[in-house]
Write an enzyme that holds these catalytic residues in place. Sequence first.
Site, PDB file in Angstrom:
ATOM      1  N   ILE A   1      32.980  47.463  39.853  1.00 12.44           N
ATOM      2  CA  ILE A   1      31.706  47.297  40.288  1.00 12.44           C
ATOM      3  C   ILE A   1      30.974  46.601  39.202  1.00 12.44           C
ATOM      4  O   ILE A   1      30.893  46.599  38.191  1.00 12.44           O
ATOM      5  CB  ILE A   1      30.855  48.676  40.344  1.00 12.44           C
ATOM      6  CG1 ILE A   1      31.841  49.607  41.151  1.00 12.44           C
ATOM      7  CG2 ILE A   1      29.390  48.565  40.639  1.00 12.44           C
ATOM      8  CD1 ILE A   1      31.406  51.121  41.003  1.00 12.44           C
TER       9      ILE A   1
ATOM     10  N   HIS B   1      27.489  46.310  38.179  1.00  8.29           N
ATOM     11  CA  HIS B   1      26.329  47.280  38.406  1.00  8.29           C
ATOM     12  C   HIS B   1      24.990  46.811  38.381  1.00  8.29           C
ATOM     13  O   HIS B   1      25.003  45.408  37.630  1.00  8.29           O
ATOM     14  CB  HIS B   1      26.433  48.227  37.045  1.00  8.29           C
ATOM     15  CG  HIS B   1      27.783  49.456  37.093  1.00  8.29           C
ATOM     16  ND1 HIS B   1      28.055  50.398  38.072  1.00  8.29           N
ATOM     17  CD2 HIS B   1      28.775  49.197  36.372  1.00  8.29           C
ATOM     18  CE1 HIS B   1      29.201  50.637  37.584  1.00  8.29           C
ATOM     19  NE2 HIS B   1      29.474  50.348  36.763  1.00  8.29           N
TER      20      HIS B   1
ATOM     21  N   ARG C   1      39.029  54.148  29.193  1.00 10.60           N
ATOM     22  CA  ARG C   1      37.924  53.630  28.680  1.00 10.60           C
ATOM     23  C   ARG C   1      37.815  53.367  27.406  1.00 10.60           C
ATOM     24  O   ARG C   1      38.413  54.332  26.650  1.00 10.60           O
ATOM     25  CB  ARG C   1      36.700  54.262  29.111  1.00 10.60           C
ATOM     26  CG  ARG C   1      36.508  54.267  30.749  1.00 10.60           C
ATOM     27  CD  ARG C   1      35.234  55.589  30.731  1.00 10.60           C
ATOM     28  NE  ARG C   1      35.120  55.742  32.147  1.00 10.60           N
ATOM     29  CZ  ARG C   1      35.663  56.702  32.843  1.00 10.60           C
ATOM     30  NH1 ARG C   1      36.677  57.572  32.080  1.00 10.60           N
ATOM     31  NH2 ARG C   1      35.446  57.087  34.055  1.00 10.60           N
TER      32      ARG C   1
ATOM     33  N   CYS D   1      54.515  38.931  52.650  1.00  3.14           N
ATOM     34  CA  CYS D   1      54.118  40.405  52.747  1.00  3.14           C
ATOM     35  C   CYS D   1      53.147  40.466  54.095  1.00  3.14           C
ATOM     36  O   CYS D   1      52.186  39.924  54.253  1.00  3.14           O
ATOM     37  CB  CYS D   1      52.940  40.649  51.471  1.00  3.14           C
ATOM     38  SG  CYS D   1      51.849  41.968  51.540  1.00  3.14           S
TER      39      CYS D   1
ATOM     40  N   CYS E   1      51.596  43.378  55.236  1.00  2.00           N
ATOM     41  CA  CYS E   1      50.335  44.227  55.236  1.00  2.00           C
ATOM     42  C   CYS E   1      49.500  43.515  54.789  1.00  2.00           C
ATOM     43  O   CYS E   1      48.281  43.643  55.068  1.00  2.00           O
ATOM     44  CB  CYS E   1      50.874  45.322  54.032  1.00  2.00           C
ATOM     45  SG  CYS E   1      52.256  46.458  54.260  1.00  2.00           S
TER      46      CYS E   1
ATOM     47  N   CYS F   1      52.530  49.599  52.666  1.00  2.00           N
ATOM     48  CA  CYS F   1      53.928  49.762  52.330  1.00  2.00           C
ATOM     49  C   CYS F   1      54.096  49.785  50.814  1.00  2.00           C
ATOM     50  O   CYS F   1      55.242  50.133  50.448  1.00  2.00           O
ATOM     51  CB  CYS F   1      55.024  49.129  53.015  1.00  2.00           C
ATOM     52  SG  CYS F   1      55.373  47.506  52.478  1.00  2.00           S
TER      53      CYS F   1
ATOM     54  N   CYS G   1      58.232  43.946  51.137  1.00  4.08           N
ATOM     55  CA  CYS G   1      58.285  42.395  50.492  1.00  4.08           C
ATOM     56  C   CYS G   1      58.629  42.057  49.157  1.00  4.08           C
ATOM     57  O   CYS G   1      59.018  41.065  48.567  1.00  4.08           O
ATOM     58  CB  CYS G   1      56.736  41.637  50.629  1.00  4.08           C
ATOM     59  SG  CYS G   1      55.509  42.599  49.524  1.00  4.08           S
TER      60      CYS G   1
HETATM   61  C1  LIG Z   1      38.379  54.100  34.730  1.00  5.17           C
HETATM   62  C2  LIG Z   1      37.236  53.040  34.338  1.00  5.17           C
HETATM   63  C3  LIG Z   1      36.329  52.421  35.389  1.00  5.17           C
HETATM   64  C4  LIG Z   1      35.511  51.553  35.041  1.00  5.17           C
HETATM   65  N1  LIG Z   1      34.621  51.036  35.942  1.00  5.17           N
HETATM   66  C5  LIG Z   1      33.859  50.032  35.646  1.00  5.17           C
HETATM   67  C6  LIG Z   1      32.884  49.146  36.503  1.00  5.17           C
HETATM   68  O1  LIG Z   1      32.844  49.547  37.632  1.00  5.17           O
HETATM   69  N2  LIG Z   1      31.921  48.398  36.238  1.00  5.17           N
HETATM   70  C7  LIG Z   1      31.829  48.204  34.853  1.00  5.17           C
HETATM   71  O2  LIG Z   1      31.126  47.140  34.608  1.00  5.17           O
HETATM   72  N3  LIG Z   1      32.728  48.396  33.764  1.00  5.17           N
HETATM   73  C8  LIG Z   1      33.746  49.399  34.319  1.00  5.17           C
HETATM   74  N4  LIG Z   1      34.641  49.851  33.226  1.00  5.17           N
HETATM   75  C9  LIG Z   1      34.585  49.247  32.028  1.00  5.17           C
HETATM   76  C10 LIG Z   1      35.342  47.988  31.930  1.00  5.17           C
HETATM   77  O3  LIG Z   1      36.643  47.777  32.851  1.00  5.17           O
HETATM   78  C11 LIG Z   1      35.603  47.459  30.668  1.00  5.17           C
HETATM   79  O4  LIG Z   1      34.501  47.390  29.888  1.00  5.17           O
HETATM   80  C12 LIG Z   1      36.072  46.001  30.415  1.00  5.17           C
HETATM   81  O5  LIG Z   1      37.373  46.000  31.269  1.00  5.17           O
HETATM   82  C13 LIG Z   1      36.533  45.971  29.029  1.00  5.17           C
HETATM   83  O6  LIG Z   1      37.303  44.564  28.987  1.00  5.17           O
HETATM   84  P1  LIG Z   1      37.893  44.244  27.580  1.00  5.17           P
HETATM   85  O7  LIG Z   1      38.354  42.929  27.764  1.00  5.17           O
HETATM   86  O8  LIG Z   1      36.994  44.471  26.473  1.00  5.17           O
HETATM   87  O9  LIG Z   1      39.065  45.361  27.114  1.00  5.17           O
HETATM   88  P2  LIG Z   1      40.740  45.160  28.101  1.00  5.17           P
HETATM   89  O10 LIG Z   1      40.352  44.825  29.397  1.00  5.17           O
HETATM   90  O11 LIG Z   1      41.294  46.505  27.782  1.00  5.17           O
HETATM   91  O12 LIG Z   1      41.169  43.948  27.229  1.00  5.17           O
HETATM   92  C14 LIG Z   1      41.481  44.192  25.927  1.00  5.17           C
HETATM   93  C15 LIG Z   1      42.897  43.369  25.858  1.00  5.17           C
HETATM   94  O13 LIG Z   1      43.380  43.177  24.432  1.00  5.17           O
HETATM   95  C16 LIG Z   1      44.807  43.103  24.487  1.00  5.17           C
HETATM   96  N5  LIG Z   1      45.025  43.574  22.995  1.00  5.17           N
HETATM   97  C17 LIG Z   1      45.044  44.710  22.504  1.00  5.17           C
HETATM   98  N6  LIG Z   1      45.339  44.851  21.150  1.00  5.17           N
HETATM   99  C18 LIG Z   1      45.885  43.692  21.153  1.00  5.17           C
HETATM  100  C19 LIG Z   1      46.507  43.084  19.805  1.00  5.17           C
HETATM  101  N7  LIG Z   1      46.687  43.939  18.661  1.00  5.17           N
HETATM  102  N8  LIG Z   1      47.041  41.867  19.794  1.00  5.17           N
HETATM  103  C20 LIG Z   1      47.051  40.994  20.966  1.00  5.17           C
HETATM  104  N9  LIG Z   1      46.175  41.583  22.123  1.00  5.17           N
HETATM  105  C21 LIG Z   1      45.852  43.111  22.013  1.00  5.17           C
HETATM  106  C22 LIG Z   1      45.007  44.428  25.550  1.00  5.17           C
HETATM  107  O14 LIG Z   1      46.431  44.112  25.837  1.00  5.17           O
HETATM  108  C23 LIG Z   1      44.044  43.903  26.670  1.00  5.17           C
HETATM  109  O15 LIG Z   1      44.712  42.991  27.518  1.00  5.17           O
HETATM  110  C24 LIG Z   1      35.697  50.805  33.597  1.00  5.17           C
HETATM  111  C25 LIG Z   1      36.600  51.087  32.768  1.00  5.17           C
HETATM  112  C26 LIG Z   1      37.417  52.079  33.145  1.00  5.17           C
HETATM  113  C27 LIG Z   1      38.602  52.306  32.020  1.00  5.17           C
END
Ligand SMILES: Cc1cc2nc3c(=O)[nH]c(=O)nc-3n(C[C@H](O)[C@H](O)[C@H](O)COP(=O)(O)OP(=O)(O)OC[C@H]3O[C@@H](n4cnc5c(N)ncnc54)[C@H](O)[C@@H]3O)c2cc1C
Length: 477
Positions: free
Chosen positions: A47, A49, A311, A400, A402, A437, A442
């Site tokens: 989302i 937001h 999260r 695929c 589907c 599926c 696929c």
């Molecule tokens: C259940 C859930 C629902 C959510 N819904 C929403 C929503 O609807 N809308 C919204 O705005 N936000 C939502 N969020 C929040 C949102 O998903 C996150 O805030 C956002 O994806 C964070 O992105 P990021 O790049 O900080 O983290 P991540 O996507 O976790 O990326 C971090 C990356 O760092 C890598 N990494 C970690 N440690 C190392 C290391 N030592 N060396 C190299 N690489 C490393 C990991 O492998 C990963 O790929 C939700 C989160 C969750 C869990």
Amino acid sequence: MYDFVVIGSGIVGSFAAWELSKYQLKVALLEKESDLANGQTIANSGIIHSGHDPKEDTLKARLCVRGNELYRKYQEELSIPLRKTGAFVVAHDEDDLETLNSLKKRAHYNGVKEAFILSKEEALQEEPNLRDDLVGVLSLPTTMVTFPWEVCFNLLENASANGLEVFLNNEVINIKKVDNYYLIKTNETEFKTKGIINAAGVFSDEVAKMIETDLPFHIIPKRGEYFVLDHSVDGYLKRVLYPLPSKKSKGVLLTPQTHGNILVGPNAEVISDKTDVSTTQEGLNFVKNEAMKQAKNIPFDANIRTFAGVRASSNYEDFYLKESLSNPKVYHLGGVDSPGLTAAPAIAEYLIKMIAGKYPLIKKTNYQKFIKKSKPFKELTTKEKSELINRKPLHGNIICKCEMVTEQEIIASINSPVGSDTIKGIKKRTRAGAGVCQGGYCESLVLKIIAREKHKKMTEINYYEKGTPILKKETKE
Ligand SMILES: Cc1cc2nc3c(=O)[nH]c(=O)nc-3n(C[C@H](O)[C@H](O)[C@H](O)COP(=O)(O)OP(=O)(O)OC[C@H]3O[C@@H](n4cnc5c(N)ncnc54)[C@H](O)[C@@H]3O)c2cc1C
């Protein structure tokens, strides 16, 4: 020597790397996984937001509202998939109505342009599948949904065309300050860099610990579980449905997706293991019961899978977006839980302002804006489809059934600059295997195509990462 190394290829690291690629800088992105965006960014509600929920005067509020604007701004240039759904926050009694009014005030204070209350009758007219016992809703027309990891692919494809170097399978395990640069050690090799962007999601505190003596924040991982309903239910809801938020989370939502599926979830459970993305009977039962308080006749019979995401919530409560106090040019983008997907473009903008406020940044003169992506075959008209098949006959072979993905689309996703040679990687890029599926039909065909394109044996093709082959050995010729 790099000017900046970005750690993490989630939505925050991808937007940061993309912004940095606009400047005369040598930038690398390190990702520990075998594919991009496998952390929080692959397991959330998708989302964008509007900004009605975060507490006033926080970075979460400010950057959420700005991020929502930026997704619209970048939509064309980055081919961002966006579905402008709007959302309802649903009230069920008079006390709820009071909370709804405070949320409306908060939305306006945070800068959300449109937020208004609708009566029960008005709401039911728009969304007939709402439960009849509601008393009113807060309508948020600027809420949208996106397909988060596709945004990362597009960002990193564009950033790579502008000089970004991406290193998968490189887990940062140590960072050392040496004279006027930093030495980053990964499980594979070493990188020298003048600056670091820590965008490591749930591991952002552990990466920070590698260089900070006083850890400024620590992550309190919070798991959320979901049901995924097949896209045959498209139309059951037009909007995202939110319950009233609690201190713990935004509650269990019903969220239409860009591809027509509906997500039901998440719950919010503090866990000790950051990598625990298992679903539980208890968690899913909770999700189901909470969802049924919002809407009637939810088509749970169209459930095709369940999943969970974790999260990166933190004790700091707001996003922790700061330069290190003792290590110049080390920026922590930590504690980015919800609404981090929404805020990500604004976090990157904020980062660039922080950097440019202290260190000169010069724009590239030869910066290439994103080349437009072609539409998925499935979305073309019959005439467009036959023209395309005439030009590229492998579009005539649907792999695929589907999700209507063609052989040519699979080949393109294997050979793209941000391509993949795993079954899950191809699913993330084309949706082959994401339908009803779940790859039953696929998966074996995708495996054969990867083997052929990569000149490998079928037993060498992995499902997900190194050492996860689907086939162990040939049983017959
Ligand atoms: C259940 C859930 C629902 C959510 N819904 C929403 C929503 O609807 N809308 C919204 O705005 N936000 C939502 N969020 C929040 C949102 O998903 C996150 O805030 C956002 O994806 C964070 O992105 P990021 O790049 O900080 O983290 P991540 O996507 O976790 O990326 C971090 C990356 O760092 C890598 N990494 C970690 N440690 C190392 C290391 N030592 N060396 C190299 N690489 C490393 C990991 O492998 C990963 O790929 C939700 C989160 C969750 C869990």
